[in-house]
Design a protein around this motif. Structure first.
Motif, short mmCIF file in Angstrom:
data_model
loop_
_atom_site.label_atom_id
_atom_site.label_comp_id
_atom_site.label_asym_id
_atom_site.label_seq_id
_atom_site.Cartn_x
_atom_site.Cartn_y
_atom_site.Cartn_z
N UNK A 163 -57.41 67.04 5.02
CA UNK A 163 -56.60 66.07 5.77
C UNK A 163 -55.84 65.13 4.84
N UNK A 164 -56.49 64.72 3.78
CA UNK A 164 -55.82 63.82 2.84
C UNK A 164 -54.66 64.53 2.15
N UNK A 165 -54.87 65.79 1.82
CA UNK A 165 -53.81 66.52 1.15
C UNK A 165 -52.66 66.83 2.11
N UNK A 166 -52.96 66.99 3.40
CA UNK A 166 -51.90 67.21 4.38
C UNK A 166 -50.94 66.03 4.42
N UNK A 167 -51.48 64.82 4.27
CA UNK A 167 -50.63 63.63 4.22
C UNK A 167 -49.76 63.65 2.96
N UNK A 182 -48.67 66.28 1.37
CA UNK A 182 -47.61 67.27 1.59
C UNK A 182 -46.52 66.69 2.47
N UNK A 183 -46.91 66.03 3.52
CA UNK A 183 -45.92 65.45 4.43
C UNK A 183 -45.02 64.45 3.73
N UNK A 184 -45.63 63.58 2.94
CA UNK A 184 -44.85 62.50 2.33
C UNK A 184 -44.04 62.97 1.13
N UNK A 185 -44.40 64.12 0.56
CA UNK A 185 -43.64 64.64 -0.57
C UNK A 185 -42.48 65.52 -0.13
N UNK A 186 -42.43 65.86 1.16
CA UNK A 186 -41.45 66.83 1.66
C UNK A 186 -40.22 66.12 2.22
N UNK A 187 -39.06 66.62 1.81
CA UNK A 187 -37.81 66.05 2.32
C UNK A 187 -37.45 66.60 3.69
N UNK A 188 -37.99 67.77 4.03
CA UNK A 188 -37.68 68.39 5.32
C UNK A 188 -38.81 69.34 5.71
N UNK A 189 -38.67 69.95 6.91
CA UNK A 189 -39.72 70.82 7.43
C UNK A 189 -39.87 72.08 6.58
N UNK A 201 -43.35 73.33 4.99
CA UNK A 201 -43.91 74.65 5.25
C UNK A 201 -44.20 75.40 3.95
N UNK A 202 -43.28 75.28 3.00
CA UNK A 202 -43.45 75.96 1.71
C UNK A 202 -44.68 75.44 0.98
N UNK A 203 -44.85 74.12 0.93
CA UNK A 203 -46.01 73.54 0.25
C UNK A 203 -47.31 73.93 0.96
N UNK A 204 -47.28 73.95 2.29
CA UNK A 204 -48.48 74.33 3.04
C UNK A 204 -48.88 75.77 2.74
N UNK A 205 -47.87 76.65 2.62
CA UNK A 205 -48.17 78.06 2.32
C UNK A 205 -48.73 78.23 0.91
N UNK A 232 -53.87 61.52 13.17
CA UNK A 232 -52.85 62.05 14.06
C UNK A 232 -51.85 62.91 13.31
N UNK A 233 -51.57 62.55 12.04
CA UNK A 233 -50.61 63.33 11.28
C UNK A 233 -51.16 64.71 10.95
N UNK A 234 -52.42 64.74 10.48
CA UNK A 234 -52.96 66.01 10.02
C UNK A 234 -53.37 66.90 11.16
N UNK A 235 -53.80 66.31 12.26
CA UNK A 235 -54.24 67.14 13.37
C UNK A 235 -53.03 67.80 14.01
N UNK A 236 -52.09 66.98 14.46
CA UNK A 236 -50.87 67.51 15.07
C UNK A 236 -51.20 68.37 16.27
#
Length: 513
Positions: free
Chosen positions: A58-62, A64-71, A75-79, A135-139
């Protein structure tokens, strides 16, 4: 670099520079490659508490979200993270790392992130910072998944002349699902199967798939029946990036090279089945290739079987252009044209490889047995072995005796671990139902999928599940052959078993080589 130092060094690097989003993305990608194996190895160890792992994820999901300029970047970082997690799982499975080391690495990581989150170093926007981590990581959960269940769908014939194939396939999957649900499900989620009837008519398959995805809201498809229907269902699934697993067909429509990412097969192909029986007829029964004909459904299913026979001929160094094909129309038992075509063949045909469904196959045998008492009839597994045996038993011993069916599962009358487990579960959940080759295939395919869902873990989505499937190796379900997938191999089994009916219409083992 230890897990702790990974976080501390990168945090220091970020705090000393005014990195832009692109710089952050590169750093987080490197971080994912290093942290993912720690998470994956922990997930592969049952004694490591899941909430500990989830907190890191969950912490890492945050991050990824904050480092990403767009969706797309997100998605690329999550993969990248998902692939690295799977590498960690594989390291434990292969014995390259033990669970004590995995626990120690996770503990290192936990201590490192006990303070302010790395996302605060990355400089999240005020809007993002105001959103809670939970809420961010669960989605929103993927379609077909809730905290309590995972929904799968099957589009198959539950009416019409091939209805027994659909009923048996569903029965086998339901048996496997019931068994795992009785044990608490997978990560507390129950597996549920929804069915839609396409009558084995491709003109109805699109609507059946739409019903499953839009009305029943399924997560993925399992056990669809048929080749002509797959020609509609597979593109539908691919367009929606939805898992299409364990279909009851050996057609090459589902076996592209390289494989379609979302399509996975349990069973051997029709080409492998027909190759096995052609070699048996030529090498063991000493027939000439010109004495072998093909009785085939006049559609893509029949085409697939016929192509398999032609390929087998070529492999034996024989010209495949003169193979006799005897056709009949799908969802009918109108075989008269095929019988008439057989009668005019010179020299006489001595063996027929049948690529048909059970009623048409039985009718063809009924109409030709007296004309050719010594004819060898063989069928591919899609025929519906039990239903064919039942049809021939009604006709009498001489119609059943010697009829061959190639199988993609072991003999249901056998005593292998997988077959005994299946028969016990079938008797428990569906008392009165007889063991059947089709329902056994459904049961086995469902269990392959269940194992992958378990390995993927509670944060299930389609991409993670597929990554898990592609790293599944040497899976032993007690079949007598090991199963597995790879990025370039989306078929779990290549094993063919031979069976032949005796005069009582019971299947006996048949050595094909």
């Amino acid at each position: 670099m230890t897990s702790r130092r990974i976080w501390l060094v990168l945090a220091a690097m970020l705090s000393s520079t005014a990195a832009g989003a692109g710089d952050n993305t590169d750093i987080v990608r490197d971080l994912a490659i290093r942290v993912g194996p720690v998470v994956g190895s922990a997930l592969a160890c049952r004694d490591i508490a899941r909430p500990r792992i989830q907190a890191v994820v969950e912490k890492f999901a945050v991050v990824i979200r904050d480092a990403s300029a767009n969706e797309a970047e997100r998605s690329d970082l999550s993969q990248v993270l998902d692939r690295s997690v799977n590498d960690g799982r594989a390291a434990v499975t292969a014995g390259r790392i033990d669970c004590k080391v995995a626990d120690r690495q996770l503990a290192d990581l936990e201590r490192s992130i006990a303070g302010p989150s790395l996302s605060s170093v990355l400089g999240p926007s005020s809007a993002a910072a105001a959103t809670s981590t939970a809420s961010v990581t669960a989605g929103p959960l993927p379609r077909g998944i809730t905290d309590k269940e995972i929904r799968f769908g099957i589009a198959a014939p539950f009416s019409g002349s091939a209805r027994e194939l659909g009923r048996q396939m569903k029965l086998g999957i339901d048996t496997a699902f019931n068994r795992v649900n009785d044990a608490g499900g997978v990560d507390g989620r129950m597996l549920k199967l929804f069915a839609a009837d396409d009558g084995y008519e491709p003109s109805r398959t699109g609507e059946a798939m739409k019903q499953l995805t839009e009305k029943d809201q399924v997560f993925g498809i399992i056990g669809n029946v048929g080749t002509p229907t797959a020609a509609v269902a597979v593109p539908y699934s691919l367009e929606r990036r939805m898992l299409f697993f364990g279909a009851f067909t050996g057609s090459n429509i589902l076996r592209n090279d390289p494989p379609d990412r979302y399509v996975f097969n349990y069973r051997a192909s029709y080409a492998e089945e027909t190759d096995a029986v052609v070699r048996y007829l030529v090498k063991l029964r000493k027939l000439q290739p010109r004495q072998i004909a093909v009785f085939a459904q006049q559609d893509s299913y029949g085409d697939a079987g016929f192509a398999g026979v032609a390929k087998a001929f070529r492999a034996l160094g024989v010209n495949d252009t003169a193979i006799v094909r005897l056709n009949y129309a799908r969802n009918t038992v109108d075989v008269d044209e095929a019988v008439n075509h057989l009668k005019i063949q010179k020299p006489p045909i001595k063996a027929v490889v049948m690529v048909a469904t059970y009623r048409a196959a039985a009718r063809f045998i009924e109409k030709t047995r007296d004309l050719y008492p010594a004819m060898i009839y063989s069928n591919v597994s899609f025929v519906g072995s039990t239903a064919l045996a039942d049809e021939l038993k009604l006709l009498g011993p001489r119609y059943a005796n010697g009829v061959i069916v190639t199988q993609v599962v072991p003999a249901v009358a056998g005593y292998s671990s997988a077959v005994l487990e299946y028969k016990n579960a079938l008797a428990k959940y569906f008392p009165g139902e007889a063991p059947d080759y089709v329902s056994l295939e459904g049961y086995v395919a469902a269990n392959v999928l269940i194992q992958a869902i378990k390995r993927t873990g509670p944060q299930l989505d389609t991409e993670k599940l597929i990554d898990t499937l592609e790293t599944t190796r040497n899976l032993d379900l007690g079949l007598g052959t090991q199963l597995g997938f790879g990025r370039s191999e989306h078929q779990a089994s290549h094993k063919i078993w031979g069976t032949a009916l005796d005069e009582t219409a019971r299947y006996q083992p048949l050595e094909l080589e």
